[in-house]
Design a protein around this motif. Sequence first.
Motif, PDB file in Angstrom:
ATOM      1  N   GLU A  74       0.838  -1.198   0.000  1.00 10.84           N
ATOM      2  CA  GLU A  74       0.000   0.000   0.000  1.00 10.84           C
ATOM      3  C   GLU A  74       0.869   1.242   0.000  1.00 10.84           C
ATOM      4  OE1 GLU A  74      -4.050  -1.274   2.383  1.00 10.84           O
ATOM      5  OE2 GLU A  74      -2.544  -0.097   3.435  1.00 10.84           O
ATOM      6  N   LEU A  75       0.341   2.274  -0.622  1.00  8.87           N
ATOM      7  CA  LEU A  75       0.946   3.597  -0.603  1.00  8.87           C
ATOM      8  C   LEU A  75      -0.091   4.538  -0.016  1.00  8.87           C
ATOM      9  CD1 LEU A  75       2.349   3.528  -4.228  1.00  8.87           C
ATOM     10  CD2 LEU A  75       3.648   3.178  -2.143  1.00  8.87           C
ATOM     11  N   GLU A  76       0.286   5.225   1.045  1.00  8.45           N
ATOM     12  CA  GLU A  76      -0.636   6.146   1.699  1.00  8.45           C
ATOM     13  C   GLU A  76      -0.150   7.563   1.461  1.00  8.45           C
ATOM     14  OE1 GLU A  76      -2.061   7.202   6.224  1.00  8.45           O
ATOM     15  OE2 GLU A  76      -1.558   5.133   5.752  1.00  8.45           O
ATOM     16  N   SER A  77      -1.084   8.414   1.050  1.00  9.66           N
ATOM     17  CA  SER A  77      -0.743   9.813   0.820  1.00  9.66           C
ATOM     18  C   SER A  77      -1.635  10.687   1.682  1.00  9.66           C
ATOM     19  CB  SER A  77      -0.926  10.171  -0.656  1.00  9.66           C
ATOM     20  OG  SER A  77      -2.300  10.248  -0.972  1.00  9.66           O
ATOM     21  N   THR A  78      -1.417  11.983   1.563  1.00  9.87           N
ATOM     22  CA  THR A  78      -2.277  12.909   2.290  1.00  9.87           C
ATOM     23  C   THR A  78      -3.685  12.911   1.712  1.00  9.87           C
ATOM     24  OG1 THR A  78      -1.465  14.692   0.868  1.00  9.87           O
ATOM     25  CG2 THR A  78      -0.370  14.408   2.997  1.00  9.87           C
ATOM     26  N   LYS A  79      -3.851  12.357   0.484  1.00 11.00           N
ATOM     27  CA  LYS A  79      -5.162  12.310  -0.172  1.00 11.00           C
ATOM     28  C   LYS A  79      -5.890  10.986   0.042  1.00 11.00           C
ATOM     29  CE  LYS A  79      -3.931  15.111  -4.230  1.00 11.00           C
ATOM     30  NZ  LYS A  79      -3.868  15.064  -5.699  1.00 11.00           N
ATOM     31  N   SER A  80      -5.135   9.856  -0.027  1.00  8.58           N
ATOM     32  CA  SER A  80      -5.803   8.555  -0.028  1.00  8.58           C
ATOM     33  C   SER A  80      -4.814   7.430   0.237  1.00  8.58           C
ATOM     34  CB  SER A  80      -6.477   8.312  -1.386  1.00  8.58           C
ATOM     35  OG  SER A  80      -5.492   8.215  -2.392  1.00  8.58           O
ATOM     36  N   VAL A  81      -5.352   6.213   0.270  1.00  7.26           N
ATOM     37  CA  VAL A  81      -4.536   5.006   0.349  1.00  7.26           C
ATOM     38  C   VAL A  81      -4.756   4.243  -0.950  1.00  7.26           C
ATOM     39  CG1 VAL A  81      -4.147   2.829   1.561  1.00  7.26           C
ATOM     40  CG2 VAL A  81      -4.726   4.888   2.858  1.00  7.26           C
ATOM     41  N   SER A  82      -3.666   3.782  -1.557  1.00 14.12           N
ATOM     42  CA  SER A  82      -3.758   3.076  -2.824  1.00 14.12           C
ATOM     43  C   SER A  82      -3.011   1.764  -2.731  1.00 14.12           C
ATOM     44  CB  SER A  82      -3.153   3.951  -3.934  1.00 14.12           C
ATOM     45  OG  SER A  82      -3.226   3.296  -5.164  1.00 14.12           O
TER      46      SER A  82
END
Length: 124
Positions: free
Chosen positions: A58-66
């Motif tokens: 998983e990659l988590e950003s300030t916008k979402s988790v992908s």
Amino acid sequence: MSLPEQLRYTEEHEWIEDRGDLVRIGITPYAAQALGDIVYVQLPEVGERIESGASCGELESTKSVSDLFAPVTGEVVAVNAAAADDPAVIGSDPFGEGWLLEVRAEQTGAVLTAQEYAQFTGGE
């Protein structure tokens, strides 16, 4: 950012670099830009098997988790600890220091050339 011609790309926005017995995997600038500032990365463990098309991290950003989707089937032989420690490098240098994992690939899923990927993303 231009797409390196020697890499192959997936419709899930990962790139694959053939390194002889291994492949190196990362995400494309298109994916990094869509995610925004990446703040956390979960990658598979060394020795773990991944399956082409299945989620392997998983990659988590300030916008979402992908989800990170495996573009190949095989055994993980290395993970980029530097990217896990400083996920911002994934966005700032996705084809260099921002690589994610290396796999002893047994099978590769569907991939695109740089030109095909550019067309897929509307870049050309």
